[in-house]
Write a protein that holds these residues in place. Sequence first.
Motif, PDB file in Angstrom:
ATOM      1  N   ARG A  40       0.832  -1.213   0.000  1.00 19.42           N
ATOM      2  CA  ARG A  40       0.000   0.000   0.000  1.00 19.42           C
ATOM      3  C   ARG A  40       0.864   1.260   0.000  1.00 19.42           C
ATOM      4  NH1 ARG A  40      -3.282  -3.376   3.051  1.00 19.42           N
ATOM      5  NH2 ARG A  40      -2.321  -2.860   5.031  1.00 19.42           N
ATOM      6  N   MET A  41       1.915   1.259   0.815  1.00 19.02           N
ATOM      7  CA  MET A  41       2.795   2.426   0.904  1.00 19.02           C
ATOM      8  C   MET A  41       3.507   2.681  -0.420  1.00 19.02           C
ATOM      9  SD  MET A  41       4.374   1.786   4.711  1.00 19.02           S
ATOM     10  CE  MET A  41       5.237   3.348   4.870  1.00 19.02           C
ATOM     11  N   LEU A  42       3.972   1.627  -1.060  1.00 17.22           N
ATOM     12  CA  LEU A  42       4.654   1.771  -2.344  1.00 17.22           C
ATOM     13  C   LEU A  42       3.718   2.291  -3.427  1.00 17.22           C
ATOM     14  CD1 LEU A  42       6.827  -1.453  -2.226  1.00 17.22           C
ATOM     15  CD2 LEU A  42       7.715   0.878  -2.475  1.00 17.22           C
ATOM     16  N   ARG A  43       2.501   1.755  -3.460  1.00 14.29           N
ATOM     17  CA  ARG A  43       1.529   2.239  -4.446  1.00 14.29           C
ATOM     18  C   ARG A  43       1.211   3.719  -4.224  1.00 14.29           C
ATOM     19  NH1 ARG A  43      -0.887  -2.907  -3.575  1.00 14.29           N
ATOM     20  NH2 ARG A  43      -2.320  -1.967  -2.102  1.00 14.29           N
ATOM     21  N   ARG A  44       1.028   4.101  -2.960  1.00 17.09           N
ATOM     22  CA  ARG A  44       0.725   5.504  -2.639  1.00 17.09           C
ATOM     23  C   ARG A  44       1.887   6.409  -3.007  1.00 17.09           C
ATOM     24  NH1 ARG A  44      -1.142   5.256   3.141  1.00 17.09           N
ATOM     25  NH2 ARG A  44      -0.234   3.569   2.483  1.00 17.09           N
ATOM     26  N   LEU A  45       3.108   6.031  -2.647  1.00 12.78           N
ATOM     27  CA  LEU A  45       4.275   6.858  -2.958  1.00 12.78           C
ATOM     28  C   LEU A  45       4.454   6.974  -4.467  1.00 12.78           C
ATOM     29  CD1 LEU A  45       6.730   8.482  -2.075  1.00 12.78           C
ATOM     30  CD2 LEU A  45       7.996   6.317  -1.842  1.00 12.78           C
ATOM     31  N   ARG A  46       4.267   5.887  -5.159  1.00  8.61           N
ATOM     32  CA  ARG A  46       4.400   5.903  -6.627  1.00  8.61           C
ATOM     33  C   ARG A  46       3.348   6.824  -7.251  1.00  8.61           C
ATOM     34  NH1 ARG A  46       3.241   2.710 -11.272  1.00  8.61           N
ATOM     35  NH2 ARG A  46       5.059   2.799 -12.631  1.00  8.61           N
ATOM     36  N   ARG A  47       2.125   6.737  -6.756  1.00  7.23           N
ATOM     37  CA  ARG A  47       1.035   7.575  -7.259  1.00  7.23           C
ATOM     38  C   ARG A  47       1.288   9.051  -6.958  1.00  7.23           C
ATOM     39  NH1 ARG A  47      -2.780   4.590  -5.304  1.00  7.23           N
ATOM     40  NH2 ARG A  47      -2.853   5.600  -3.295  1.00  7.23           N
ATOM     41  N   ASN A  48       1.881   9.352  -5.806  1.00  3.86           N
ATOM     42  CA  ASN A  48       2.100  10.731  -5.381  1.00  3.86           C
ATOM     43  C   ASN A  48       3.421  11.336  -5.865  1.00  3.86           C
ATOM     44  OD1 ASN A  48      -0.377  10.806  -4.078  1.00  3.86           O
ATOM     45  ND2 ASN A  48       0.491  10.064  -2.156  1.00  3.86           N
ATOM     46  N   THR A  49       4.225  10.547  -6.541  1.00  6.45           N
ATOM     47  CA  THR A  49       5.473  11.046  -7.105  1.00  6.45           C
ATOM     48  C   THR A  49       5.190  11.463  -8.540  1.00  6.45           C
ATOM     49  OG1 THR A  49       6.797   9.584  -5.715  1.00  6.45           O
ATOM     50  CG2 THR A  49       7.877  10.507  -7.640  1.00  6.45           C
ATOM     51  N   SER A  50       5.304  12.758  -8.787  1.00  5.47           N
ATOM     52  CA  SER A  50       4.988  13.259 -10.147  1.00  5.47           C
ATOM     53  C   SER A  50       6.029  12.779 -11.146  1.00  5.47           C
ATOM     54  CB  SER A  50       4.912  14.783 -10.141  1.00  5.47           C
ATOM     55  OG  SER A  50       6.146  15.321  -9.723  1.00  5.47           O
ATOM     56  N   THR A  51       5.595  12.656 -12.395  1.00  9.90           N
ATOM     57  CA  THR A  51       6.492  12.192 -13.459  1.00  9.90           C
ATOM     58  C   THR A  51       7.298  13.294 -14.055  1.00  9.90           C
ATOM     59  OG1 THR A  51       4.664  12.374 -15.026  1.00  9.90           O
ATOM     60  CG2 THR A  51       5.118  10.201 -14.094  1.00  9.90           C
TER      61      THR A  51
END
Length: 117
Positions: A106-117
């Motif tokens: 869950r933490m990895l998915r959230r961090l990935r989603r919240n890290t802009s490209t």
Amino acid sequence: MHNFKRLDVWRRGYQLSLDIVRVAEGFTGISRYALGDQIVRAAISIPSNIAEGSGRGSNKEFRRFLAIALGSAYELDTQVQLARDLDLIPQAEARGLIEEIDELQRMLRRLRRNTST
């Protein structure tokens, strides 16, 4: 660039790696070499990929390495379940490890989603 040592997801992944290595040390026979080596590699891959991605020059690369770490977390989940079902890890201990793996996912998915490209 991200300071990976400040990321909770890295800290928890690192601690999980330590826990998995200690668990795998108790494996014997063919399980020690087949499943033991694989489970340790998957666990170590999680914080290692977070760290490597944080050192890359772009958020795009960081996101890519977070995706790799997430894949390793799914792999580890399967391996812990297998070790549990082979009676290599006690049920209660496996349950705790799987809960921690689920939280890391869950933490990895959230961090990935919240890290802009």
